[in-house]
Scaffold this motif. Structure first.
Motif, PDB file in Angstrom:
ATOM      1  N   LYS A 149      28.718  -1.945 -19.844  1.00  0.00           N
ATOM      2  CA  LYS A 149      29.868  -1.554 -19.045  1.00  0.00           C
ATOM      3  C   LYS A 149      30.662  -0.447 -19.739  1.00  0.00           C
ATOM      4  O   LYS A 149      30.908  -0.497 -20.937  1.00  0.00           O
ATOM      5  CB  LYS A 149      30.774  -2.759 -18.791  1.00  0.00           C
ATOM      6  N   THR A 183      34.081   2.020 -20.148  1.00  0.00           N
ATOM      7  CA  THR A 183      35.530   2.112 -19.942  1.00  0.00           C
ATOM      8  C   THR A 183      35.838   3.330 -19.069  1.00  0.00           C
ATOM      9  O   THR A 183      34.971   4.179 -18.834  1.00  0.00           O
ATOM     10  CB  THR A 183      36.262   2.255 -21.278  1.00  0.00           C
ATOM     11  N   GLU A 184      37.070   3.440 -18.605  1.00  0.00           N
ATOM     12  CA  GLU A 184      37.456   4.596 -17.804  1.00  0.00           C
ATOM     13  C   GLU A 184      37.326   5.886 -18.608  1.00  0.00           C
ATOM     14  O   GLU A 184      36.922   6.930 -18.079  1.00  0.00           O
ATOM     15  CB  GLU A 184      38.886   4.423 -17.273  1.00  0.00           C
ATOM     16  N   GLU A 185      37.649   5.830 -19.880  1.00  0.00           N
ATOM     17  CA  GLU A 185      37.507   7.017 -20.729  1.00  0.00           C
ATOM     18  C   GLU A 185      36.039   7.406 -20.875  1.00  0.00           C
ATOM     19  O   GLU A 185      35.692   8.600 -20.827  1.00  0.00           O
ATOM     20  CB  GLU A 185      38.122   6.746 -22.106  1.00  0.00           C
ATOM     21  N   GLU A 186      35.167   6.413 -21.046  1.00  0.00           N
ATOM     22  CA  GLU A 186      33.733   6.690 -21.154  1.00  0.00           C
ATOM     23  C   GLU A 186      33.185   7.244 -19.844  1.00  0.00           C
ATOM     24  O   GLU A 186      32.331   8.145 -19.846  1.00  0.00           O
ATOM     25  CB  GLU A 186      32.989   5.426 -21.570  1.00  0.00           C
ATOM     26  N   LYS A 187      33.682   6.734 -18.728  1.00  0.00           N
ATOM     27  CA  LYS A 187      33.251   7.256 -17.426  1.00  0.00           C
ATOM     28  C   LYS A 187      33.686   8.700 -17.240  1.00  0.00           C
ATOM     29  O   LYS A 187      32.939   9.526 -16.691  1.00  0.00           O
ATOM     30  CB  LYS A 187      33.798   6.383 -16.296  1.00  0.00           C
ATOM     31  N   ALA A 188      34.877   9.043 -17.705  1.00  0.00           N
ATOM     32  CA  ALA A 188      35.349  10.429 -17.597  1.00  0.00           C
ATOM     33  C   ALA A 188      34.450  11.365 -18.401  1.00  0.00           C
ATOM     34  O   ALA A 188      34.110  12.469 -17.943  1.00  0.00           O
ATOM     35  CB  ALA A 188      36.800  10.517 -18.082  1.00  0.00           C
ATOM     36  N   ARG A 217      31.147  11.751 -16.419  1.00  0.00           N
ATOM     37  CA  ARG A 217      31.261  12.642 -15.260  1.00  0.00           C
ATOM     38  C   ARG A 217      31.269  14.106 -15.694  1.00  0.00           C
ATOM     39  O   ARG A 217      30.642  14.956 -15.067  1.00  0.00           O
ATOM     40  CB  ARG A 217      32.532  12.322 -14.471  1.00  0.00           C
ATOM     41  N   GLU A 257      29.037   7.351  -9.631  1.00  0.00           N
ATOM     42  CA  GLU A 257      29.271   6.704 -10.919  1.00  0.00           C
ATOM     43  C   GLU A 257      28.363   7.321 -11.985  1.00  0.00           C
ATOM     44  O   GLU A 257      27.164   7.510 -11.745  1.00  0.00           O
ATOM     45  CB  GLU A 257      29.006   5.201 -10.816  1.00  0.00           C
TER      46      GLU A 257
END
Length: 457
Positions: free
Chosen positions: A320, A322-327, A330, A342
């Motif tokens: 899973k 984190t939001e920072e990792e997703k940024a 992207r 995603e």
């Protein structure tokens, strides 16, 4: 809390330690058979954890084994740590930014691979001590997976013969058990020797080695129509004979990589390519030397092992972000795709119902022909990240990659404990293995010695 949950918690608690090891190997970024610092930092870490290390095994200075315990079963953990040439990149950045232009980099994530398998060996040892289990654990420090087939040379020396089972993993853009049957390959260098001459004054006295290389490549191009669709033939001209067009090139060389679905099919393809090389030499009045560099076998499935690894993958779950990792994911994806969505595949894939043929090769194939081998892919980078790229390299030091590495260690630890606690599982795997696999024959001739492809002349 179950015993496996305690093991998983232990690995989570030591994430920083194992991530630091991975990052050290990432920073060394050493290519095939040059992994002196990388091999040593992993070997020293295993010694500190109570393993007995033997360095320089199989006649390879950067190969080693680390052993703990005694008796049966004997479980192997496969570690890799070699980098790729030309993929230097600052870690954790989303734009191409080499640390040093043209320098090596971990474009396949082997820094994570080596440290993750080490973490699994350490965690399994701890659980065996706490549970008073018997058995032997061996971590194999395997150099030169990229272009050198270190494991195949190690297999030729019998290093894997004592194993009841082997476990491996690879960084990926998803979480799944490997069910591909990789391609076997031969890597061969063709050296052509001609005669130098003035290309304008007396070209008739010259014999062009570069012409021979070009004719060989043309001949192989026509061969491609007449080989199985799963076969692959690639080449790189490693020496063009200089940069003076007014000199007939007296020497040139080309490195070939030939792949087939099964290692038993390669000798015929090899001889056909050799005949083309000899024909090119005959047409140009040159001489050709054929230098066999290395080989590896196709990876084969052991379905009882696959099912066991799948059960442990489902127990561990996906990786899973984190939001920072997703940024970060992207932004990195913008460097190679226009697709939205995603950035990470956080879920696990169901076990495939049948094997498929992959397009690549791995020297784990030789281990899989010797003993039942489990192989899992774990998410460490965004969806669609190109393999062997600066994008894969930049992911190698990220927090998301570190989490994927620990998740892979959990899957291997859980699988190892199941094998140790349930010998009937090993018996079933070996029953299938013996039914489906003939005795192993190393595809590398006995007189061929390991060497880096950067030093072939």
């Amino acid at each position: 809390m179950t015993e496996k949950e305690r093991c998983f918690a232990y690995l989570d608690g030591r994430l920083a330690d194992f991530a630091a090891l991975s990052d050290q190997v990432w920073e060394y970024a050493e290519t095939a058979f040059h992994e002196d610092k990388s091999a040593e930092v992993l070997a020293a870490a295993l010694e500190a954890e109570g393993f007995t290390v033997e360095r320089g095994v199989a006649g390879i200075s950067t190969a080693f084994t680390a052993t703990w315990g005694s008796g049966k079963p004997v479980i192997g953990f496969l570690g890799e740590y070699d980098a790729l040439s030309g993929l230097s990149q600052v870690g954790g950045e989303t734009q191409h930014n080499p640390i040093q232009a043209g320098a090596p980099g971990h474009g396949c994530g082997h820094n994570l691979l080596g440290a993750g398998s080490l973490a699994a060996a350490v965690a399994t040892r701890r659980a065996m001590i706490e549970g008073r289990r018997s058995g032997t654990l061996i971590y194999f420090g395997c150099p030169a997976e990229e272009g050198g087939s270190g494991k195949t040379f190690m297999a030729r020396e019998g290093l894997f013969d004592s194993l009841d089972a082997a476990l491996a993993w690879h960084p990926s853009a998803g979480c799944r058990v490997s069910t591909e049957e990789s391609l076997a390959n031969y890597q061969v260098l063709y050296r052509f020797y001609g005669k130098a001459a003035h290309a304008a004054g007396d070209p008739f006295r010259g014999r062009s080695a570069l012409d021979a290389v070009e004719l060989m490549n043309t001949g192989v191009q026509y061969l491609r129509e007449h080989i199985p669709s799963t076969a692959r033939i690639h080449y790189a001209i490693t020496d063009t004979g200089g940069y003076s067009p007014n000199v007939v090139q007296a020497y040139a060389s080309v490195l070939y990589l030939m792949r087939m679905a099964h290692v038993e099919e390669l000798p015929e393809l090899y001889e056909r390519v050799n005949d083309i090389a000899k024909g090119a030499a005959l047409m140009t009045g040159t001489r050709v030397e054929i230098d066999f560099i290395k080989a590896c076998s196709d990876l084969v499935n052991n379905w009882p092992m696959n099912r066991l690894v799948q059960l442990n993958l489902e127990l561990v779950g996906g990786v899973k972000a984190t939001e920072e990792e997703k940024a970060f994911g992207r932004e990195l994806r913008k460097s190679y795709t226009d697709e939205d969505g995603e950035p990470y595949n956080e879920d696990i894939s169901p076990l495939a119902e049948a094997a498929s043929t992959g397009g690549g090769s791995t020297d784990i194939g030789d281990v899989s022909k010797i003993c039942p081998t489990g192989y899992v892919y774990m998410s460490t980078k965004p969806i669609g990240t190109p393999g062997h790229s600066w994008q894969t390299n930049t992911c190698g030091k990220t927090s998301y990659a570190h989490k994927g590495m620990i998740a892979a260690a959990k899957v291997m630890t859980g699988t190892a404990l199941d094998l140790i606690d349930h010998p009937e599982l090993i018996e079933e795997m070996w029953r299938v293995h013996r039914e489906e696999q003939p005795p192993y024959v190393c595809p590398i001739p006995g007189d061929v010695q390991p060497r880096p492809i950067t030093n072939l002349r």
